[in-house]
Design a protein around this motif. Structure first.
Motif, PDB file in Angstrom:
ATOM      1  N   LEU A 418       0.811  -1.220   0.000  1.00 20.15           N
ATOM      2  CA  LEU A 418       0.000   0.000   0.000  1.00 20.15           C
ATOM      3  C   LEU A 418       0.841   1.265   0.000  1.00 20.15           C
ATOM      4  O   LEU A 418       0.457   2.279  -0.597  1.00 20.15           O
ATOM      5  CB  LEU A 418      -0.952  -0.002   1.196  1.00 20.15           C
ATOM      6  CG  LEU A 418      -2.047  -1.082   1.182  1.00 20.15           C
ATOM      7  CD1 LEU A 418      -2.829  -1.077   2.489  1.00 20.15           C
ATOM      8  CD2 LEU A 418      -2.997  -0.878   0.005  1.00 20.15           C
ATOM      9  N   SER A 419       1.993   1.238   0.673  1.00 16.34           N
ATOM     10  CA  SER A 419       2.813   2.457   0.753  1.00 16.34           C
ATOM     11  C   SER A 419       3.369   2.857  -0.610  1.00 16.34           C
ATOM     12  O   SER A 419       3.675   4.026  -0.842  1.00 16.34           O
ATOM     13  CB  SER A 419       3.961   2.254   1.753  1.00 16.34           C
ATOM     14  OG  SER A 419       4.792   1.188   1.339  1.00 16.34           O
ATOM     15  N   ARG A 420       3.471   1.901  -1.533  1.00 15.08           N
ATOM     16  CA  ARG A 420       3.981   2.231  -2.869  1.00 15.08           C
ATOM     17  C   ARG A 420       3.012   3.111  -3.646  1.00 15.08           C
ATOM     18  O   ARG A 420       3.398   3.770  -4.606  1.00 15.08           O
ATOM     19  CB  ARG A 420       4.247   0.940  -3.651  1.00 15.08           C
ATOM     20  CG  ARG A 420       5.332   0.060  -3.039  1.00 15.08           C
ATOM     21  CD  ARG A 420       5.519  -1.222  -3.834  1.00 15.08           C
ATOM     22  NE  ARG A 420       5.970  -0.937  -5.188  1.00 15.08           N
ATOM     23  CZ  ARG A 420       6.111  -1.860  -6.127  1.00 15.08           C
ATOM     24  NH1 ARG A 420       5.824  -3.125  -5.843  1.00 15.08           N
ATOM     25  NH2 ARG A 420       6.511  -1.544  -7.339  1.00 15.08           N
ATOM     26  N   ARG A 421       1.740   3.132  -3.235  1.00 11.34           N
ATOM     27  CA  ARG A 421       0.733   3.929  -3.951  1.00 11.34           C
ATOM     28  C   ARG A 421       0.290   5.133  -3.131  1.00 11.34           C
ATOM     29  O   ARG A 421      -0.736   5.756  -3.435  1.00 11.34           O
ATOM     30  CB  ARG A 421      -0.472   3.043  -4.260  1.00 11.34           C
ATOM     31  CG  ARG A 421      -0.229   2.029  -5.351  1.00 11.34           C
ATOM     32  CD  ARG A 421      -0.805   2.499  -6.679  1.00 11.34           C
ATOM     33  NE  ARG A 421      -2.255   2.631  -6.616  1.00 11.34           N
ATOM     34  CZ  ARG A 421      -2.978   3.376  -7.437  1.00 11.34           C
ATOM     35  NH1 ARG A 421      -2.379   4.067  -8.376  1.00 11.34           N
ATOM     36  NH2 ARG A 421      -4.293   3.429  -7.318  1.00 11.34           N
ATOM     37  N   ASN A 422       1.048   5.487  -2.121  1.00  8.76           N
ATOM     38  CA  ASN A 422       0.620   6.565  -1.235  1.00  8.76           C
ATOM     39  C   ASN A 422       0.454   7.894  -1.963  1.00  8.76           C
ATOM     40  O   ASN A 422      -0.449   8.679  -1.642  1.00  8.76           O
ATOM     41  CB  ASN A 422       1.610   6.726  -0.083  1.00  8.76           C
ATOM     42  CG  ASN A 422       0.999   6.308   1.239  1.00  8.76           C
ATOM     43  OD1 ASN A 422      -0.227   6.205   1.358  1.00  8.76           O
ATOM     44  ND2 ASN A 422       1.834   6.071   2.224  1.00  8.76           N
TER      45      ASN A 422
END
Length: 451
Positions: A418-422
């Protein structure tokens, strides 16, 4: 011979709109969702704190005092089998508050939320079913391969802990789009419904039908009062306590009383449909009681349960033996792989066979992150472990270690995905907050074409 007359082919009618998965809900629903997630996120931080304190204390030189604290019986010799120790009061008593809030949320979802629309309900229900069936099958398969010991715990990896999951989101600062947040919450609510059904059917010990039938008397009186709008605390709380006591005496897990009491509370007022629906979003009786009791559940009941349930002692334990135990492997594999594959796979199949499309702001990678996050099983998983093997047993200690390990792995993988699409999530969040006309309602909820 006259030519044969043929009627002109009627023009094709309008095509039904395509189903969009994870699309935004209405503004009242979105505002309710934001309030719920805010409370549950704070509760998740407290839950993690309680679990961490328990783990440190249980593995410190003063671990005996932690065990003795849980074994304290506040009132020995109490009737109706109520001479319970503090750890059992936390599991059977405080979690009844948690399940009362679950009952309120379920009722609201079925009456005024996404679950009232079969087209919107299909997604979270299918995902919840896939996310429960596959973990159970993986658990059974691994345990049978290892000799078959521990089959009674097949339901341990089937639950998702929404508070724990939201705490993970808060740590990684993920601004999930509203459609994904709504899906995560609705998925967890449906998950809780299936979990309490499993507890009631498969984990009932020493069943006594007379107290069970008697429990429906206070539940019925509670229902009459709330249906008439009588919210007298001095009447409702004693009735709830009586229902809980009788349910506990029946052998059915006492938390079931909390769900049944929540189901009795009306969501819509006796008004015209439009006004009633608006009130459901703004604050009907179910919403008001949920607003009052959710902080108690998330901020007190669940963290206290976590404190007493998560304290597994690892001192002197051979970690190699623990990690190679078939039941530990089964729980970890079911939480990490079973949950994610079950939820992602059932959603993909639903989209494939209904020709539904993802919302424009959502990708399949986002769904993978949510599916991994659903592998964070804690509160209900630990509760089922207690019911399956007995609190304080050797098997129960292995369950605690496995649930913690599986939840941490799932949380780490979800945070990574999820953090890759923040950055994309932040842009969506900015659009969902934009209120150019200053009327208090974000523009995307007034004009769905705004992107």
């Amino acid at each position: 011979m006259s030519p044969k007359l043929t009627s002109p082919t009627p023009p094709p009618g309008p095509r039904p709109p395509k189903i969009r998965l994870f699309s935004r809900s209405s503004w009242p629903q979105a505002r309710h969702l934001a309030d719920v997630l805010r409370t549950e996120t704070v509760g998740g931080v407290l839950l993690l704190s309680g679990a961490l304190i328990a783990l440190i204390w249980a593995n410190s030189p003063w671990s005996d005092s932690y065990t003795r604290l849980g074994d304290v019986v506040p009132w020995p010799g109490a009737p109706w089998h109520l001479d319970l120790n503090l750890a059992t009061w936390a599991a059977d008593g405080l979690l009844a508050i948690f399940f009362f809030v679950v009952g309120l949320e379920l009722k609201r979802e079925f009456v005024a939320g996404d679950l009232r629309d079969p087209r919107r309900a299909a997604l979270p229900v299918a995902a919840a079913l896939g996310g429960m069936l596959l973990p159970a099958l993986i658990y059974v398969a691994v345990v049978l391969t290892g000799g078959g010991e521990g089959l009674r715990g097949w339901a341990i990896p089937t639950a998702t802990d929404i508070a724990f999951a939201l705490a993970v989101l808060a740590v990684v600062s993920s601004h999930l789009p509203q459609g994904l947040r709504a899906f995560l919450l609705t998925l967890a609510v449906v998950d809780d419904l299936f979990a309490i059904t499993i507890i009631a059917i498969f984990y009932t010990a020493d069943f006594q039908p007379v107290p069970l039938l008697a429990a429906f008397a206070p539940i019925g009186l509670f229902a009459v009062l709330v249906q008439r709008g009588r919210t007298w605390w001095w009447a409702l709380i004693p009735l709830a306590v009586a229902a809980w006591t009788l349910m506990h005496a029946s052998g059915v897990h006492a938390t079931v009383a909390g769900v049944l009491l929540g189901f009795t509370v009306p969501v819509l007022a006796r008004r015209p449909p439009a006004a009633a629906s608006a009130e459901a979003g703004e604050g009907g009786l179910a919403a008001r009681l949920e607003h009052r009791w959710r902080p108690v559940s998330a901020g007190f009941a669940v963290p206290i349960f976590a404190f007493f349930a998560a304290g597994v002692t690892l001192r002197g334990t051979d970690l190699g033996t623990l990690l190679s135990d078939p039941m530990v492997i089964a729980i970890v594999a079911a939480l990490v792989f079973g949950k994610s594959i079950g939820i992602f796979g059932s959603t993909y199949l639903l989209a494939r066979f209904t020709r539904a499309e993802l919302d424009e702001d959502i990708t399949w990678a986002d769904l993978l992150g949510i599916a991994l996050l659903a592998g964070v099983g804690f509160t209900v998983s630990l509760l089922i472990g207690d019911l399956a093997f007995g609190a304080g047993s050797t098997a129960d200690d292995r369950v605690k270690a496995a649930v913690l390990l599986g939840s941490v792995i799932s949380a780490g993988l979800a945070a990574t995905v999820l953090s890759r699409r923040n950055a994309a999530y932040r842009r969506v969040a900015q659009r969902e907050r934009l209120d150019a006309d200053g009327d208090g309602v974000p523009d995307v909820y007034q004009h769905p074409d705004v992107r």
